[in-house]
Design an enzyme around this catalytic site. Structure first.
Site, PDB file in Angstrom:
ATOM      1  N   ASP A  29       0.827  -1.211   0.000  1.00 56.91           N
ATOM      2  CA  ASP A  29       0.000   0.000   0.000  1.00 56.91           C
ATOM      3  C   ASP A  29       0.865   1.268   0.000  1.00 56.91           C
ATOM      4  OD1 ASP A  29      -2.344   1.370  -0.020  1.00 56.91           O
ATOM      5  OD2 ASP A  29      -2.852   0.990   2.074  1.00 56.91           O
ATOM      6  N   SER A  74      -7.104  -6.155  -5.997  1.00 53.44           N
ATOM      7  CA  SER A  74      -8.216  -6.767  -5.254  1.00 53.44           C
ATOM      8  C   SER A  74      -9.499  -6.727  -6.081  1.00 53.44           C
ATOM      9  CB  SER A  74      -8.435  -6.023  -3.936  1.00 53.44           C
ATOM     10  OG  SER A  74      -9.063  -4.777  -4.193  1.00 53.44           O
ATOM     11  N   ASN A  77     -10.598  -3.280  -6.417  1.00 57.52           N
ATOM     12  CA  ASN A  77      -9.797  -2.297  -7.177  1.00 57.52           C
ATOM     13  C   ASN A  77     -10.392  -1.943  -8.540  1.00 57.52           C
ATOM     14  OD1 ASN A  77      -6.530  -3.388  -5.921  1.00 57.52           O
ATOM     15  ND2 ASN A  77      -7.849  -1.746  -5.211  1.00 57.52           N
ATOM     16  N   TRP A  78     -11.383  -2.721  -9.021  1.00 57.79           N
ATOM     17  CA  TRP A  78     -12.047  -2.360 -10.282  1.00 57.79           C
ATOM     18  C   TRP A  78     -12.750  -1.015 -10.146  1.00 57.79           C
ATOM     19  CZ3 TRP A  78     -10.556  -5.200 -14.236  1.00 57.79           C
ATOM     20  CH2 TRP A  78     -10.256  -6.552 -14.058  1.00 57.79           C
ATOM     21  N   ARG A 197       1.860  -4.999   6.078  1.00 54.93           N
ATOM     22  CA  ARG A 197       1.131  -3.967   5.331  1.00 54.93           C
ATOM     23  C   ARG A 197       1.897  -2.661   5.441  1.00 54.93           C
ATOM     24  NH1 ARG A 197      -5.170  -2.836   4.384  1.00 54.93           N
ATOM     25  NH2 ARG A 197      -4.832  -1.095   2.975  1.00 54.93           N
TER      26      ARG A 197
HETATM   27  C1  FPP Z   1      -1.697   0.034  -3.657  1.00 56.66           C
HETATM   28  O1  FPP Z   1      -1.230   1.369  -3.604  1.00 56.66           O
HETATM   29  C2  FPP Z   1      -1.094  -0.679  -4.810  1.00 56.66           C
HETATM   30  C3  FPP Z   1      -1.787  -1.332  -5.798  1.00 56.66           C
HETATM   31  C4  FPP Z   1      -3.259  -1.431  -5.825  1.00 56.66           C
HETATM   32  C5  FPP Z   1      -1.097  -1.972  -6.930  1.00 56.66           C
HETATM   33  C6  FPP Z   1       0.121  -2.743  -6.556  1.00 56.66           C
HETATM   34  C7  FPP Z   1       0.701  -3.365  -7.755  1.00 56.66           C
HETATM   35  C8  FPP Z   1       2.023  -3.408  -8.031  1.00 56.66           C
HETATM   36  C9  FPP Z   1       3.070  -2.853  -7.140  1.00 56.66           C
HETATM   37  C10 FPP Z   1       2.467  -4.097  -9.291  1.00 56.66           C
HETATM   38  C11 FPP Z   1       2.799  -5.550  -9.052  1.00 56.66           C
HETATM   39  C12 FPP Z   1       3.148  -6.208 -10.339  1.00 56.66           C
HETATM   40  C13 FPP Z   1       3.182  -7.534 -10.567  1.00 56.66           C
HETATM   41  C14 FPP Z   1       3.447  -8.055 -11.919  1.00 56.66           C
HETATM   42  C15 FPP Z   1       2.922  -8.522  -9.515  1.00 56.66           C
HETATM   43  P1  FPP Z   1      -2.314   2.513  -3.723  1.00 56.66           P
HETATM   44  O2  FPP Z   1      -2.499   2.855  -5.156  1.00 56.66           O
HETATM   45  O3  FPP Z   1      -3.563   2.116  -3.017  1.00 56.66           O
HETATM   46  O4  FPP Z   1      -1.613   3.703  -2.975  1.00 56.66           O
HETATM   47  P2  FPP Z   1      -2.368   4.837  -2.132  1.00 56.66           P
HETATM   48  O5  FPP Z   1      -3.029   4.149  -0.972  1.00 56.66           O
HETATM   49  O6  FPP Z   1      -1.249   5.727  -1.725  1.00 56.66           O
HETATM   50  O7  FPP Z   1      -3.344   5.506  -3.051  1.00 56.66           O
END
Ligand code: FPP
Length: 251
Positions: A29, A74, A77-78, A197
């Protein structure tokens, strides 16, 4: 705890090799916030997040940890803006294609868990290719949770079991934890011992609801792109200072 990064290619000597978690799960996160703090668009945070994940996988392998599970996308996330969802799907596909040979060479066995049929076809093909190409690798299991939801996983297991009961392949008395686990996406993969986390949020967020029953939770304020070997060392140090009792009284 400031350490010379070169020292961290081998297990730091203040960690007990006998008491390492065998499986680590991470909620990655804080990518968006990391990017915003640098004045960059959110997607740059996801890109940096991939580098962090790659480095953590290599670190787990170097230090003798047998499995790493990462929450990449998740079922909720959609609901993000379409451009971000499309960026992430393309990123997963590109990273898989780009990194596959290195993962084969390094002995990584890749698994994807989640409702994979809802993913774009081209991504499903890359996933299938990666899982088949690495299925005999033994160094480390790398489990990527994509379109994953713990509740959905439990529901689909219940449905599959109910179907077997209605077909007379199983009786309701035979359903125990072992049978149930065989119907989860994670069948055959051990439960996480350590659940990390980043970015300070104190939530499980529908991740591995069944599997984390006795995992040790570790929450850090560090944003995912900054979660390096030093931070992982800190998490393992904290883990090794816990007393895992699994609901029992210590003798
Ligand atoms: C959460 O941060 C992160 C995600 C929803 C995406 C994580 C995916 C990757 C790091 C790519 C992994 C790649 C492979 C091929 C396995 P956030 O966007 O919720 O951050 P925020 O809470 O600061 O908005």
């Amino acid at each position: 705890m400031t350490l010379n990064p070169t020292v961290l290619t081998v297990l730091p000597n203040d960690l007990d090799v006998q008491r390492l978690p065998q499986h680590v799960a991470v909620i990655m996160d804080g990518n968006g916030r990391w990017a915003q703090r640098q004045g960059l668009p959110r997607f740059m945070g996801h890109r940096r997040g991939v580098d962090t994940l790659k480095e953590l996988l290599r670190c787990c392998k170097d230090w003798g940890i047998g499995a790493l599970t990462a929450y990449a996308f998740s079922t909720e996330n959609w609901g993000r803006p379409l451009a971000e969802v499309e960026f992430l799907m393309t990123l997963f596909e590109r990273v898989l294609r780009r990194e596959l040979q290195e993962m084969i060479d390094e002995g990584v066995q890749i698994h994807f868990v989640g409702d994979l049929q809802a993913l774009p076809n081209s991504l499903q093909e890359e996933i299938e290719r990666a899982m088949v190409a690495t299925q005999h690798n033994q160094k480390i299991k790398f489990v990527v949770a994509t379109n994953y939801g713990g509740r959905r996983e439990i529901l689909q297991a219940c449905r599959a079991i109910a179907q077997k009961v209605s077909q007379g392949k199983l009786t309701s008395d035979e359903i125990d934890e072992e049978i149930f686990e065989q119907h989860l996406y994670t069948a055959g993969i051990s439960h996480p011992d350590l659940f990390i986390r980043t970015s300070g949020e104190m939530r499980v967020s529908n991740f591995l609801l069944w599997q984390v029953a006795y995992a040790e939770l570790y929450v850090t304020n560090i944003l995912w792109p900054d979660f390096d070997r030093t931070e992982f060392h800190r998490a393992l140090h904290d883990y090794q200072n816990r007393h895992r009792r699994f609901g029992k009284v210590e003798g």
